[in-house]
Design a protein around this motif. Sequence first.
Motif, PDB file in Angstrom:
ATOM      1  N   ARG A   1      33.769  38.614  33.361  1.00  0.00           N
ATOM      2  CA  ARG A   1      32.538  37.995  33.834  1.00  0.00           C
ATOM      3  C   ARG A   1      32.373  38.146  35.350  1.00  0.00           C
ATOM      4  N   TYR A   2      33.483  38.194  36.048  1.00  0.00           N
ATOM      5  CA  TYR A   2      33.388  38.404  37.496  1.00  0.00           C
ATOM      6  C   TYR A   2      32.686  39.732  37.789  1.00  0.00           C
ATOM      7  N   LEU A   3      33.074  40.773  37.057  1.00  0.00           N
ATOM      8  CA  LEU A   3      32.493  42.096  37.290  1.00  0.00           C
ATOM      9  C   LEU A   3      31.018  42.116  36.923  1.00  0.00           C
TER      10      LEU A   3
ATOM     11  N   PHE B   1      25.013  42.011  38.840  1.00  0.00           N
ATOM     12  CA  PHE B   1      23.724  41.373  39.096  1.00  0.00           C
ATOM     13  C   PHE B   1      23.508  41.127  40.591  1.00  0.00           C
ATOM     14  N   ALA B   2      24.565  40.750  41.291  1.00  0.00           N
ATOM     15  CA  ALA B   2      24.441  40.506  42.727  1.00  0.00           C
ATOM     16  C   ALA B   2      24.090  41.796  43.467  1.00  0.00           C
ATOM     17  N   ARG B   3      24.662  42.928  43.045  1.00  0.00           N
ATOM     18  CA  ARG B   3      24.318  44.208  43.693  1.00  0.00           C
ATOM     19  C   ARG B   3      22.873  44.607  43.402  1.00  0.00           C
TER      20      ARG B   3
ATOM     21  N   THR C   1      36.249  50.239  41.400  1.00  0.00           N
ATOM     22  CA  THR C   1      36.250  48.829  41.801  1.00  0.00           C
ATOM     23  C   THR C   1      37.688  48.323  41.812  1.00  0.00           C
ATOM     24  N   THR C   2      37.932  47.342  42.642  1.00  0.00           N
ATOM     25  CA  THR C   2      39.206  46.633  42.619  1.00  0.00           C
ATOM     26  C   THR C   2      38.909  45.170  42.904  1.00  0.00           C
TER      27      THR C   2
ATOM     28  N   GLN D   1      32.470  41.899  47.746  1.00  0.00           N
ATOM     29  CA  GLN D   1      31.828  40.786  47.054  1.00  0.00           C
ATOM     30  C   GLN D   1      32.849  39.675  46.860  1.00  0.00           C
ATOM     31  N   ARG D   2      32.506  38.489  47.362  1.00  0.00           N
ATOM     32  CA  ARG D   2      33.428  37.344  47.341  1.00  0.00           C
ATOM     33  C   ARG D   2      32.871  36.208  46.496  1.00  0.00           C
ATOM     34  N   PHE D   3      33.737  35.622  45.666  1.00  0.00           N
ATOM     35  CA  PHE D   3      33.399  34.429  44.906  1.00  0.00           C
ATOM     36  C   PHE D   3      33.974  33.231  45.670  1.00  0.00           C
TER      37      PHE D   3
END
Length: 291
Positions: free
Chosen positions: A154-156, A161-163, A188-189, A220-222
């Motif tokens: 779900r993070y990915l 969506f954010a991009r 991605t990492t 991208q940071r959560f």
Amino acid sequence: MPQFIPQHLICPLTKKMFVDPVKTVYGTVYERKAIEEHLKQHQYDPTAGPGHELEMSDIKADQDMKKMIEFCRRGRSEWIQKEDDSREMWWVLWVLAALLALVCTLDVGYFLRAAAVILRAWFQPPIRDITAEQIRTGRVTPRDIDMCHMNNARYLRECDFARFSLYMRNGVFKALRALKASMVVGATTIRYRRALCIGEGFELRSRIVTWDDKAFFLEQRFVSTKDGLVCAVMYCKQSVVRSSPDKIMQHLCKRKVECPEFPEDLQHWVNFISASSQALRAESGLDEKNK
């Protein structure tokens, strides 16, 4: 298919079903208008023949025939209604089957949410600085979890969506359309530092860090809204197809733009990608074929 009409309900003159039936003194039944038109020229019963004289006063409304006609019309109406209901039901079944096939073959929720994110970004203020940070807020829902915390995949998806939103607001999507180019995720990492639990709110902070001749590199940071902790950090290599990041930047800024320096940790990851790519090419023999 038309419903069968009994012969005794059809006028012998009009060959159509009675509307206003009348009976003569000879027991024959006609449509009122049809027999009245006949009697204007001939003074006899058209079925019985010229020897059987007939006048206007010799015809009377046939109430029994009217009742039979009403009964027949009611049956026809119910039959037509059933046909219409059956046709509508088939349409409903076809639509439901099509929707079921669509849901089974495509990730409908993903595409609907992507469209909603892009539409919302369209109406938000543009981001003039291409490297500026965009913040999207979210909350962990029951659909996002496994073992009561946010599923790794779900993070990915949230990053996707954010991009989309970022590229709409900073003009990258617009530049891609103008240059007839596209972008794909090349690598991605992600590092998970602390789980985001069900119901927990978070901010997803996205920004373009730098770029090279083939791809943009994003961070991208959560960040948890509960305690401000960075719960996960992801780097994304967004490769540009049929164009280059420099051309996109020139299109947006109307001048040549120098790319920012690569941070040390990002450079290590880029070096790893390059080394991995070379090793895989050698393993598959692509280097030998290109010589």
